[in-house]
Design an enzyme around this catalytic site. Sequence first.
Site, short mmCIF file in Angstrom:
data_model
loop_
_atom_site.label_atom_id
_atom_site.label_comp_id
_atom_site.label_asym_id
_atom_site.label_seq_id
_atom_site.Cartn_x
_atom_site.Cartn_y
_atom_site.Cartn_z
N SER A 143 -23.45 -18.66 28.46
CA SER A 143 -22.76 -18.82 26.67
C SER A 143 -21.91 -17.35 26.50
CB SER A 143 -24.28 -19.21 26.13
OG SER A 143 -24.10 -18.52 24.61
N TYR A 156 -32.88 -15.98 22.54
CA TYR A 156 -32.29 -17.25 23.78
C TYR A 156 -30.78 -15.97 23.60
CZ TYR A 156 -28.56 -20.61 24.62
OH TYR A 156 -27.30 -21.14 25.32
N LYS A 160 -29.72 -15.18 27.91
CA LYS A 160 -28.53 -15.47 28.07
C LYS A 160 -27.85 -13.54 28.66
CE LYS A 160 -27.94 -19.93 27.89
NZ LYS A 160 -28.44 -20.26 29.19
N THR A 193 -25.66 -31.20 22.11
CA THR A 193 -26.11 -31.11 22.79
C THR A 193 -27.63 -31.74 21.59
OG1 THR A 193 -27.51 -29.53 23.57
CG2 THR A 193 -25.51 -30.24 24.33
#
Length: 336
Positions: A143, A156, A160, A193
């Site tokens: 990402s 998150y 990443k 998503t």
Amino acid sequence: MRHQDVEQVVVITGASGGIGRATARAFARRGASVALLARGEAGLKAAADEVERLGGRALPIQVDAADFAALDDAATRIEQELGPIDVWINDAFTSVFAPFMQVKPEEFKRVTEVSYLGYVYGTRVALDRMLPRNHGSIVQVGSALAYRGIPLQSAYCGAKHAIQGFNESLRVELMHDKRDVHVTMVQMPAVNTPQFDWVRSRLGRHAQPVPPIYQPEIAARAVVYAADNPGRREYWVGASTVGTLIADKFIPGLLERYLARTGYDSQQTAEPRDPNQPENLWEPADEHTDFGAHGDFDDRSTGRAPQLWASHHHGLIAAAGAGLIALAGVALARRR
């Protein structure tokens, strides 16, 4: 890498929804054998049915990416039933939408175990099988947030960033050993998503991807290309990813102030959050309901990404640029 005309054996974690689901469809259209790894029974069954319908072979396996032993057992089964693994794609993740001080320590730990260690475990399981054959590629679905952290997604973003550092270290080790096994990372933009319907949230309003929003098929195309061409260190998908990474490199302070001002509202719609929405932090959200590849934002998402073509053709663009410079030089010399 095997020629794509030869049937590939592809493993995808997080395959029941979102980017993983769209990627499974893309490989199925090529006739690949696709091992689908996820936790939810309904999502996995629907994904497997799609793979078979599109011309591939499907092997759905319920497994938690945070469980190394279970992943290892899954890989053994895959090779027994489908054959040697050619491509392993790490995509499974979970998260919590909330300011850091509202994320409980056990929640942060769980996000890290799935969204970071799940990639580490998947990579180790794949390498255990690829290195003795000196063949294979591993794609880490990343990402723009691997470089630029944003508010409300500290767990998150931390995962990443960690994947980024881990992948770079491993890549150099493989280069040092001169192995024909490759790892690459695909840095994604905001994608439409189902995660925004099932990630645990403590926001007042319904979570959304930060616009501009891309359809998961764009992401899937990038993952497939990276699997076929894993020699590149990483791929950037979407103009927003390019802009974010460049801004973070050259004007990080200005970008931080911009995110402090806009980052909360841009990640929420005007609609209140449903307090009864499903959550996939501890249990799969798609155990009984298939969410598919797309989220709720089809009307605001684009299925086109001209930048993706440019990302896949750096050499051609560089050659064209050099040619234009040469022509300009010739023209200038003639004027003189």
